[in-house]
Structure formats: structure tokens, C-alpha cells
Design a protein around this motif. Structure first.
Motif, PDB file in Angstrom:
ATOM      1  N   ALA A 181       0.827  -1.207   0.000  1.00 55.59           N
ATOM      2  CA  ALA A 181       0.000   0.000   0.000  1.00 55.59           C
ATOM      3  C   ALA A 181       0.859   1.254   0.000  1.00 55.59           C
ATOM      4  O   ALA A 181       0.528   2.254  -0.660  1.00 55.59           O
ATOM      5  N   ASP A 182       1.981   1.227   0.717  1.00 54.17           N
ATOM      6  CA  ASP A 182       2.839   2.401   0.817  1.00 54.17           C
ATOM      7  C   ASP A 182       3.682   2.620  -0.434  1.00 54.17           C
ATOM      8  O   ASP A 182       3.938   3.771  -0.824  1.00 54.17           O
ATOM      9  N   SER A 183       4.115   1.523  -1.070  1.00 57.08           N
ATOM     10  CA  SER A 183       5.036   1.650  -2.214  1.00 57.08           C
ATOM     11  C   SER A 183       4.334   1.623  -3.562  1.00 57.08           C
ATOM     12  O   SER A 183       4.872   2.108  -4.562  1.00 57.08           O
ATOM     13  N   GLY A 184       3.113   1.007  -3.619  1.00 53.85           N
ATOM     14  CA  GLY A 184       2.386   0.898  -4.885  1.00 53.85           C
ATOM     15  C   GLY A 184       2.996  -0.100  -5.846  1.00 53.85           C
ATOM     16  O   GLY A 184       2.691  -0.086  -7.030  1.00 53.85           O
ATOM     17  N   SER A 185       3.848  -0.994  -5.333  1.00 57.37           N
ATOM     18  CA  SER A 185       4.530  -1.943  -6.215  1.00 57.37           C
ATOM     19  C   SER A 185       4.939  -3.171  -5.426  1.00 57.37           C
ATOM     20  O   SER A 185       5.463  -3.062  -4.308  1.00 57.37           O
ATOM     21  N   PHE A 186       4.709  -4.362  -6.019  1.00 53.94           N
ATOM     22  CA  PHE A 186       5.153  -5.601  -5.398  1.00 53.94           C
ATOM     23  C   PHE A 186       6.677  -5.629  -5.309  1.00 53.94           C
ATOM     24  O   PHE A 186       7.248  -6.066  -4.311  1.00 53.94           O
ATOM     25  N   THR A 187       7.323  -5.161  -6.374  1.00 56.78           N
ATOM     26  CA  THR A 187       8.793  -5.186  -6.410  1.00 56.78           C
ATOM     27  C   THR A 187       9.383  -4.286  -5.332  1.00 56.78           C
ATOM     28  O   THR A 187      10.280  -4.684  -4.578  1.00 56.78           O
ATOM     29  N   ALA A 188       8.887  -3.061  -5.217  1.00 57.45           N
ATOM     30  CA  ALA A 188       9.404  -2.125  -4.216  1.00 57.45           C
ATOM     31  C   ALA A 188       9.105  -2.619  -2.801  1.00 57.45           C
ATOM     32  O   ALA A 188       9.945  -2.500  -1.901  1.00 57.45           O
ATOM     33  N   ALA A 189       7.917  -3.190  -2.617  1.00 55.58           N
ATOM     34  CA  ALA A 189       7.561  -3.705  -1.295  1.00 55.58           C
ATOM     35  C   ALA A 189       8.451  -4.876  -0.910  1.00 55.58           C
ATOM     36  O   ALA A 189       8.879  -4.995   0.238  1.00 55.58           O
ATOM     37  N   ALA A 190       8.748  -5.741  -1.894  1.00 52.10           N
ATOM     38  CA  ALA A 190       9.633  -6.886  -1.631  1.00 52.10           C
ATOM     39  C   ALA A 190      11.026  -6.401  -1.249  1.00 52.10           C
ATOM     40  O   ALA A 190      11.649  -6.930  -0.319  1.00 52.10           O
TER      41      ALA A 190
END
Length: 295
Positions: A25-34
Motif C-alpha cells: 500500500a505504501d510503495s504501490g509496487s510488489f517489487t518495491a515492497a519486496a
């Protein structure tokens, strides 16, 4: 949760899954969150899928760029943040060791002096993990509790110390009345006493019986301060430690003469470790206290 439709009440909101959800939710991206959580993108996808399965609704619109939350996801987000914050607070609290080790101490009122309190305060600043539970009371109760293992350290006023006393100190005692009391003893003699189990109570009764004086109990209190106030007010006579009467408007009674001293004995279940260290410091204070009396 009532705010999430079709939520399975038996499901558990695993904080690890909620952390992954908040990161997306904070990053808007699975890659960035990972990257933020130091895991692979596939692991991140699996965790979100597990959370969605537990809730029974989609939480993330995977087709959107950047990734967006669904209506259910938006409803969950604030709660997820609070759950994670509470978990963090709980873990921080559990990791804090201050006050987690209890040392239980018992002593008479007149031994619980300001000097003793200051020593306790210094000790707890040095050993933040220690919580001191201090009880003041009568000899009979303190003795029972110490022997039952309910107290770690105890100071007892007694006639004769037991063999396991760490140290003992003689304490002079004598009879006192109010400073302005009449010279002649009343008949019967009014007594100010501690309750049954108090060290001086039986000694008072025995002395008066020995001298064939009539007497009665006029005032009883478990508090040394209350006993001193009652004697000062003229309620009766009492047998008291000489040092405890300093600063009070009392006078000793020469008619009764000296009484055998009592002893103040320190006992501790441990001679080493934290309990032993504190017992040693209490012993040093007792030595100074009784040295001043002899001086």
C-alpha cells in the motif's frame, strides 16, 4: 471483523502478512515492497494471496499501475497499521527488563529509615531489573513470612537471634510516658501497645505482673508512629526502643529501671547475587544506625 464483508471469524490476521500488505500500500509496487522487506517478489505475492484467502476478498488490484488497493483493502489498511503498531509496542514492552526481578524485604517501622530508602533507590538505579517489595510490620508476621519463603531479606527485633542470622545488634529499650505526665504512676497502669505478636507487648505485661501492678491496655496500634503519638498525648505508658523516641515529647520512667536490650537481626536467604548484594548494603546501614546509638 465486521468492517470486512464475508470475513471468516476463525481466520487469523498474521502480522507478517499484514506487514507485506502495508508495504505494498505504501510503495504501490510488489517489487518495491519486496525490496523494502528484503524478500523476493514471488514471496511477496504469496503472502498477499494468503491474506486475501484468509479474508475471502481481493485486497489489491494487481492490474493497476501503480498497484492500488481494492475497497476491502482500503478498509483493512488503517486497522493493519494499528495491529502492527500494537505488536511493536508489545514486543518493546516485553523486551524491557526494568522491574522484572522482585526482591521482597521485611523490616520494622523504625528500621525503614530515610537512609534505608535512599539506599534502596540507589540500588534500583544501579539494577534497573529489580523491583523492591518492602513490607513493614510486627515481628511475628515478618518471621512467619520469612520462614515461609515469602520474604528474601528481613530485619527482626527479637530476644535472641537464630543461628542463621547474618548479623545482630543490641538495641536499648526502656519505659516512656508523656513528657508532662504526673510523677506517680496511675493505678491501674494504662498501656500503649502493639497488637499481639509485637515484641514489646508481652514484656510489658510480664514486668507489670512481676511487680504486682494492676494494668490495662488503653491503646493498640501496629504503627510505631501511632504508638509514639499515643504515648506523647498521654494515653498511657509504653516500652520502646530508646532511639525511636528521639524528637518526641516523652520521658523515661526511672521507677521501672532498665530492661534487657532486644536485638535487631538481619536474615537473608542468599549471600550472593542481587539479593545478597542488597542484604549487604542493608547490613551496612544497620551497622551505622546502631553505631550512632552507641555514640
Amino acid at each position: 471483523m465486521s468492517i470486512i464483508p464475508n470475513f471468516d471469524g476463525d481466520a487469523v490476521l498474521d502480522p507478517r502478512l499484514l506487514r507485506a500488505f502495508v508495504a505494498i500500500a505504501d510503495s504501490g509496487s510488489f517489487t518495491a515492497a519486496a525490496d523494502r522487506l528484503h524478500m523476493t517478489q514471488s514471496t511477496m505475492s504469496q503472502q498477499i494471496a494468503r491474506l486475501e484467502e484468509a479474508i475471502g476478498r481481493d485486497l489489491v488490484d494487481r492490474a493497476a499501475r501503480p498497484v492500488r488497493l481494492t475497497v476491502t483493502g482500503e478498509r483493512l489498511l488503517g486497522h493493519a497499521r494499528r495491529i502492527l503498531a500494537l505488536q511493536s509496542e508489545a514486543l518493546t514492552l516485553l523486551a524491557e527488563t526494568s522491574g522484572t526481578t522482585s526482591v521482597r524485604i521485611g523490616m520494622p517501622d523504625d528500621i525503614a529509615t530515610p537512609e534505608m530508602a535512599r539506599a534502596f533507590a540507589t540500588f534500583t538505579r544501579r539494577h534497573k531489573e529489580v523491583r523492591l517489595d518492602v513490607t513493614t510490620g510486627l515481628r511475628s508476621d515478618l518471621t512467619r513470612r520469612y520462614r515461609a519463603g515469602e520474604l528474601d531479606i528481613v530485619v527482626l527485633k527479637e530476644d535472641t537471634p537464630s543461628a542463621d542470622a547474618w548479623a545482630s545488634f543490641a538495641e536499648p529499650i526502656t519505659w516512656f510516658s508523656a513528657e508532662d505526665a504526673a510523677g506517680d504512676l496511675p493505678d491501674p497502669v494504662p498501656l500503649v501497645t502493639f497488637p499481639p505478636g509485637g515484641l514489646y507487648r508481652d514484656a510489658m505485661f510480664e514486668r507489670l505482673e512481676r511487680e504486682r501492678r494492676r494494668w490495662y491496655v488503653a491503646f493498640t496500634s501496629a504503627s510505631l508512629r501511632n504508638v509514639l503519638m499515643a504515648v506523647e498525648a498521654g494515653l498511657g505508658l509504653s516500652l520502646l526502643p530508646v532511639d525511636a523516641t528521639r524528637g518526641w515529647r516523652l520521658k523515661s520512667l526511672p521507677d521501672f529501671g532498665p530492661e534487657p536490650p532486644v536485638v535487631a537481626s538481619l536474615y537473608s536467604w542468599e549471600r550472593n547475587g542481587i539479593v545478597g548484594e542488597l542484604a549487604g548494603e542493608a547490613l551496612d546501614i544497620l551497622k551505622r544506625h546502631f553505631d550512632r546509638q552507641r555514640g
